[in-house]
Design a protein around this motif. Structure first.
Motif, mmCIF file in Angstrom:
data_model
loop_
_atom_site.group_PDB
_atom_site.id
_atom_site.type_symbol
_atom_site.label_atom_id
_atom_site.label_comp_id
_atom_site.label_asym_id
_atom_site.label_seq_id
_atom_site.Cartn_x
_atom_site.Cartn_y
_atom_site.Cartn_z
ATOM 1 N N LEU A 1 -0.713 27.066 6.229
ATOM 2 C CA LEU A 1 0.505 26.948 5.263
ATOM 3 C C LEU A 1 0.726 25.155 5.176
ATOM 4 C CD1 LEU A 1 3.146 27.820 3.700
ATOM 5 C CD2 LEU A 1 4.146 27.747 5.911
ATOM 6 N N ARG B 1 7.453 34.908 8.330
ATOM 7 C CA ARG B 1 7.954 33.958 8.969
ATOM 8 C C ARG B 1 9.075 33.037 8.780
ATOM 9 N NH1 ARG B 1 4.757 37.161 11.761
ATOM 10 N NH2 ARG B 1 2.593 37.166 11.031
ATOM 11 N N GLU C 1 9.602 32.741 19.931
ATOM 12 C CA GLU C 1 9.340 34.361 20.340
ATOM 13 C C GLU C 1 7.857 34.260 20.290
ATOM 14 O OE1 GLU C 1 11.483 33.189 17.958
ATOM 15 O OE2 GLU C 1 10.676 34.228 16.035
ATOM 16 N N ILE D 1 5.174 31.943 4.780
ATOM 17 C CA ILE D 1 4.119 32.955 4.685
ATOM 18 C C ILE D 1 4.803 34.346 5.334
ATOM 19 C CG2 ILE D 1 1.936 31.785 4.959
ATOM 20 C CD1 ILE D 1 2.402 31.344 8.018
ATOM 21 N N HIS D 2 3.868 35.598 5.318
ATOM 22 C CA HIS D 2 4.462 36.885 5.443
ATOM 23 C C HIS D 2 5.090 36.789 6.697
ATOM 24 C CE1 HIS D 2 5.167 40.383 3.784
ATOM 25 N NE2 HIS D 2 4.061 41.161 4.167
ATOM 26 N N GLY E 1 3.142 28.361 -0.208
ATOM 27 C CA GLY E 1 1.773 28.579 0.170
ATOM 28 C C GLY E 1 1.074 28.926 -1.228
ATOM 29 N N TYR F 1 11.565 24.013 21.496
ATOM 30 C CA TYR F 1 12.060 25.252 21.258
ATOM 31 C C TYR F 1 10.874 26.569 21.536
ATOM 32 C CZ TYR F 1 12.870 29.315 17.759
ATOM 33 O OH TYR F 1 12.849 30.416 17.369
ATOM 34 N N GLU G 1 -2.590 30.912 10.504
ATOM 35 C CA GLU G 1 -2.014 30.941 9.094
ATOM 36 C C GLU G 1 -1.160 29.961 8.841
ATOM 37 O OE1 GLU G 1 0.168 34.660 8.270
ATOM 38 O OE2 GLU G 1 -0.025 34.571 6.318
ATOM 39 N N CYS H 1 5.491 27.713 13.050
ATOM 40 C CA CYS H 1 6.238 27.758 11.845
ATOM 41 C C CYS H 1 7.654 26.988 12.027
ATOM 42 C CB CYS H 1 6.607 29.324 11.288
ATOM 43 S SG CYS H 1 5.224 30.094 10.710
ATOM 44 N N SER H 2 8.103 27.023 13.156
ATOM 45 C CA SER H 2 9.525 26.403 13.538
ATOM 46 C C SER H 2 9.116 24.763 13.225
ATOM 47 C CB SER H 2 10.063 26.805 14.688
ATOM 48 O OG SER H 2 9.240 26.354 15.700
ATOM 49 N N ALA I 1 11.339 32.092 11.306
ATOM 50 C CA ALA I 1 10.880 30.799 12.142
ATOM 51 C C ALA I 1 11.027 29.459 11.377
ATOM 52 C CB ALA I 1 9.717 31.260 12.503
ATOM 53 N N ILE J 1 3.303 32.258 16.644
ATOM 54 C CA ILE J 1 3.315 31.966 15.326
ATOM 55 C C ILE J 1 4.734 31.332 14.896
ATOM 56 C CG2 ILE J 1 3.704 33.278 13.010
ATOM 57 C CD1 ILE J 1 1.548 35.341 14.289
ATOM 58 N N ALA J 2 5.782 31.669 15.568
ATOM 59 C CA ALA J 2 7.161 31.266 15.379
ATOM 60 C C ALA J 2 7.252 29.632 15.817
ATOM 61 C CB ALA J 2 8.260 31.901 16.139
ATOM 62 N N ALA J 3 6.326 29.524 16.862
ATOM 63 C CA ALA J 3 6.267 28.256 17.291
ATOM 64 C C ALA J 3 5.729 27.248 16.320
ATOM 65 C CB ALA J 3 5.490 28.042 18.724
#
Lengths: 621, 352
Positions: free
Chosen positions: A336, B76, A299, B73-74, A474, A296, A332, A306-307, B79, A302-304
């Motif tokens: 998590l 996200r 974008e 988290i904030h 979290g 994946y 962050e 979190c996904s 995602a 962070i998205a990387a």
């Protein structure tokens, strides 16, 4: 080693000399195909059975202005008939495609080394661009070397006189003329590269054949003319029996992750955002969809991450891969994963910094970032790969820790081993660790934060399992139930519990082993990609009769349980690091032991001799 | 993986054992209730639902739903939800977010999730203020908003959430209101049935920090007068006595009084499936519910088009290649160029 000037001669032919070890550097403009040329020479030498080690060195700019020093791209390869650990300190042979390439690399070349230059590029304009006041081919500045002047461009055009390619395309073949010459000079076969060209350009056979023709022209030029008086050979290394391949660190990492996916039964999910020098892991895994791998391109960083956390929640093997600046953005997200206690593998392919820093150069300065670069008490296991091939084993170990302990794990690699290559003795699949994972199924008595009493891992209960519906997040968790809880005692307990879980990993990772005397005056302790240079230096020190020991860390958090004892057994401990002493800081804090740092932060790996000299100073008579 | 028999579920099945901790009078209670009523009607086993949220008052939502839930988290949540849906297409994934979470810190993830058309449902509770951090203005707050962080009034222009979604290429865009229960439930069902990203703005009242932000629409006397209830294939008629309509001049919407020869036939017939998003964008722009203006507030489904989903595209490629290119792990590890060293030390090209 220095290449001999004379050897056995047959009448009318070049002398032949067998050498045990040679270092060749190909250097040119970033558009000249030097990485490709070097890689082909490497692969061919691998197939002959040489031990080898490579060091690509390229600029961050894709095409810096042609002919300038910042645009120089180089690829160094060392081949040997014996076990080697580094790509070599100083080249024996330099192929310089233009004045800038000569100027940027000359200072590294061994005395009496061989220089092959493309004279066609030594025009007044290019000399000026490279900052030469006079033509080095004409003044005496290269007298200490064996200079071979070849009109590579002219010869390439001549070889392709009958080709219908345009001049620009013809000129782009000139690196294969140089490659053909080097193949002749070091007695390598052309077939592996010819095979490769025909597969690579199967849809454009005219390109493949033009390169084949030019490469053969380079070979024939050497064979027919007396351009070189001596021709060399490097015999196969006496490697352990087995099947080998040549592998880059990022490739070994990608394959290791797929292997871990297979051995665990978990589908692999990589969330990533392009960043040098980590992107190749994304590129390679994107070609492994047939192994059920999902990649994946998110974008952002962070998205990387979190996904990947989302994928892990769903029962996949969530992985994210980046370099220092991207790891900072993921902090962050990693935290998590610490809180929700899900498996996650974060690969940090370190590069020079801070900030954007030196994107294509190597460094080991993210150790403290991955240890501490998150808010609050955030324990994360950290392991480091020590060579290109070791990235494979390290990937499996990262996955093992992540799934066994339900925790994010950071895997440290760096630009040096990510882009470097070495022979890899291919393991048997059935010998790889068994990483099978059991998802929690039993609804009776289920609590999301109940724990395995040995590992302190919580159960992995994935959505879709009836009766295990639960919420994670979290906010601080109540022990066992996992409910949101702000009680002071519970928080204190949970902070200590998360720390203890990671600390317990030390119970079952291998103890650190010392090579050489088990106690004494001097221990050289390394981590990550310094292994090759340290091993080479210590081996040489032993050969020189010095008393020194060495040890290498793969597990950086937690440390092996015997590390404190090992440090105490030596009067002095030297830690070479490509940073200002980050491991040393951790060791001093943890073991109250004085540690001597040997720092190098030039964007380049240590040479063997640099470490050897330091050992000589410290252990010398 | 085992699933439960499709026994009829009830609202109670979706209530978790956690005490709901929103302020008394918060609009979130009504939305929670609507979701808990709609989910049992979807015919999906409870264990297949996953609710993902970010940070903010609305993002506490998963704790109160007895499904799988992830309070991340904030910003996200989209995602995290994307990662879940890509690897677990069997799950029904919902994102609950707010105007700060989705449009400020998480704006990037929202637009990319929508443009990819990931098959997740996104409920954006828009109360036009930061509630959990105690009352700062948000990206949807009206110009001139006085809050703790803008004591002299905000000087930046707000987002219209619907226009963000339409502009990002969302395949389903709708709006409802926390206390319009039957309407909200209907919109939620439509979102649930949509294949692809479904974006629903729920106008939600924060009675502590931004009370009556949508009073012009939600006060009982205003509901008919100021709400335009979009229905696919129906003319755009509104007003207390259905006595007003909207016609499209070719460049703009225009309110017309019905009667005196003007009928519903003179009004534009709403087409939520129109391939070109321009009209939906223009519709979203007529009013954001700031106050009583010339135009009513559009509610219901603005856009619902069919398009391939990202997750299905990803999974199809994997399935196709898994069949087309069978390879063992051993083959992968070996690669294409190997050499073998035998016990005697001699070397030959290839594997054993």
């Amino acid at each position: 080693m220095t290449l001999p000037i004379a050897g056995q001669t047959d009448a009318g032919k070049a002398a032949e000399a067998t050498v045990s070890d040679v270092v060749i550097r190909f250097a040119g403009d970033s558009g000249d195909g030097m990485q490709l040329t070097g890689t082909q020479f490497t692969n061919t030498s691998a197939l002959i059975g040489n031990d080898l080690s490579t060091l690509p060195d390229f600029p961050a700019e894709i095409r810096a202005p042609a002919g300038t020093l910042p645009g120089v791209s180089a690829f160094q390869v060392r081949i040997a008939d014996h076990d080697i650990h580094t790509p070599g300190d100083a080249p024996d042979v330099l192929v310089a495609m233009n004045p800038a390439a000569l100027k940027a690399n000359l200072r590294d070349l061994r005395d009496n080394g061989v220089i092959i230059v493309n004279t066609d590029e030594f025009t007044p304009r290019n000399l000026k661009r490279a900052g030469y006041e006079s033509n080095p081919l004409e003044d005496d500045s290269l007298n200490a070397f064996r200079l071979y002047q070849v009109a590579l461009t002219t010869m390439t055009r001549r070889a392709l006189e009958e080709s219908e390619l345009d001049v620009r395309s013809k000129d782009r073949c000139k690196n294969f003329l140089a490659l053909g010459m080097i193949y002749w000079l070091f007695s390598r076969p052309l077939e592996p590269t010819i095979d490769w060209l025909r597969v690579k350009f199967r849809r454009r056979p005219e390109i493949a054949e033009a390169n084949v023709k030019v490469m053969k022209a380079g070979w024939n030029f050497c064979d027919i003319t007396d351009a070189f008086q001596v021709r060399y050979d490097v015999e196969p290394a006496k490697l352990e029996p087995g099947t080998y391949r040549s592998i880059h660190g990022n490739s070994a990492l990608a394959i290791g992750l797929v292997a871990a996916s297979r051995r665990s039964g978990l589908p692999l999910f990589l969330g990533a955002y392009p960043i040098t020098p980590a992107s190749d892991v994304l590129h390679e895994l994107a070609t492994y969809k047939h192994f059920g791998v999902t990649t994946y391109q998110a974008e952002d960083e962070i998205a990387a991450v979190c996904s990947a956390i989302g994928a892990s929640f769903g029962g996949a093997l969530g992985v994210s891969c980046s370099s220092g600046p991207g790891i900072a953005l993921k902090a962050e997200g990693i935290n998590l994963a610490v809180m929700v206690e899900l498996p996650l593998v974060i690969c940090d392919i370190q590069r020079g910094g801070p900030s954007t820093g030196l994107p294509t150069k190597t460094e080991q300065a993210d150790l403290l970032q991955v240890m501490f670069g998150r808010n609050n008490e955030s324990p994360v296991p950290v392991i480091a790969a020590s060579s290109p091939a070791d990235c494979f084993d390290t990937a499996l170990e990262a996955v093992r820790l992540a799934t066994h302990y339900m925790t994010p794990v950071v895997l440290l690699s760096d630009g040096y081993i990510a882009n470097g290559a070495e022979p890899w003795r291919i393991p048997e699949v059935e010998d790889l660790p068994d990483l099978r994972v059991d998802f929690h199924q039993e609804a009776e008595g289920f609590m999301p934060y109940m724990r395995n009493q040995e590992t302190l891992a919580r159960p992995w209960a994935i959505p879709g399992t009836p009766g295990l519906e639960h919420r994670i997040g979290g906010l601080e968790k109540e022990d066992v139930t996992g409910n949101v809880n702000y009680e002071p005692e519970n928080h204190d307990h949970m902070v200590r519990l998360r720390a203890e879980k990671v600390a317990r990993i030390a119970n079952e990772i291998p103890e650190i082993e010392v090579e050489g005397p088990q106690s004494g005056k001097l221990l050289v302790l390394g981590w990550g990609s310094t292994l090759g240079a340290i091993t080479g230096a210590v081996n040489q020190a032993w050969a020189d009769g010095l008393t020194v020991s060495r040890a290498h860390l793969k597990h950086l958090n937690p440390f092996p349980r015997n590390l404190g004892d090992v440090l105490d057994r030596f009067e002095r401990v030297l830690v070479p690091e490509m940073n200002l002493g980050q491991l040393a800081l951790l060791l001093r804090a943890r073991y109250l032991k004085d540690i001597e740092t040997y720092s190098k932060v030039e964007g380049k790996p240590f040479t063997r001799d640099e470490i050897l000299h330091r050992i000589q100073q410290m252990a010398g008579a | 993986m085992p699933t439960t028999e499709a026994t009829p579920l009830t609202r109670k099945d979706f209530q978790s054992d956690q005490e709901v901790r929103w302020c008394p009078g918060c609009g979130d209670y009504a939305i929670l209730s609507a979701v808990q009523q709609v989910f049992p009607e979807l015919g999906i086993p409870r264990e297949k639902f996953v609710i993902v949220s970010g940070i903010g008052c609305s993002s506490r939502f998963p704790y109160y739903m007895n499904t799988y839930g992830f309070h991340s988290i904030h910003g996200r949540a989209p995602a995290v939800a994307t990662g879940i849906k890509m690897t677990r297409p069997d799950l029904d994934v919902w994102v609950v977010t707010g105007d700060g979470d989705a449009l400020s810190i998480g704006g990037n993830h929202l637009i990319h999730t929508l443009r990819r058309n990931v098959n997740v449902k996104i409920l954006l509770f828009n109360n036009r203020v930061y509630g959990l951090t105690k009352g700062q203005y948000s990206p949807t707050s009206e110009l001139g908003k006085r809050t703790k962080s803008t004591p002299h009034g905000s000087v930046d222009f707000p987002f219209n959430p619907l226009n963000i979604a339409i502009g990002a290429g969302a395949t389903f865009v709708a709006r409802s209101v926390d206390i319009f229960m039957p309407h909200l439930k209907e919109v939620l069902k439509r979102a649930a049935a949509h294949k692809g990203s479904a974006f629903v703005e729920v106008m939600q009242n924060c009675n502590i920090y931004n009370d009556k932000a949508f009073g012009a629409l939600t006060d009982k006397e205003n509901r008919q007068q100021n709400g335009l209830y979009l229905e696919h294939g129906k003319p755009l008629v509104f007003g207390d006595n259905q006595d007003k309509g909207l016609r499209f001049t070719g460049t703009d919407f225009e309110v017309i009084e019905l009667g005196n020869g003007k009928t519903a036939d003179d009004c534009l017939v709403w087409d939520e499936k129109h391939a070109n998003p321009s009209l939906a964008f223009q519709m979203a722009s007529i009013s954001t519910g700031d106050g009583l203006g010339d135009f009513p507030v559009p509610l219901g489904v603005l856009r619902a088009i069919d398009a391939p989903t990202y997750d299905a595209g990803v999974i199809d490629q994997i399935d196709e290649l898994t069949t087309a290119r069978p390879q063992t792990l051993d083959q992968l590890i070996h690669g294409t160029d190997t050499w073998t060293v035998d016990a005697g030390g001699s070397v030959h090209r290839g594997a054993n």
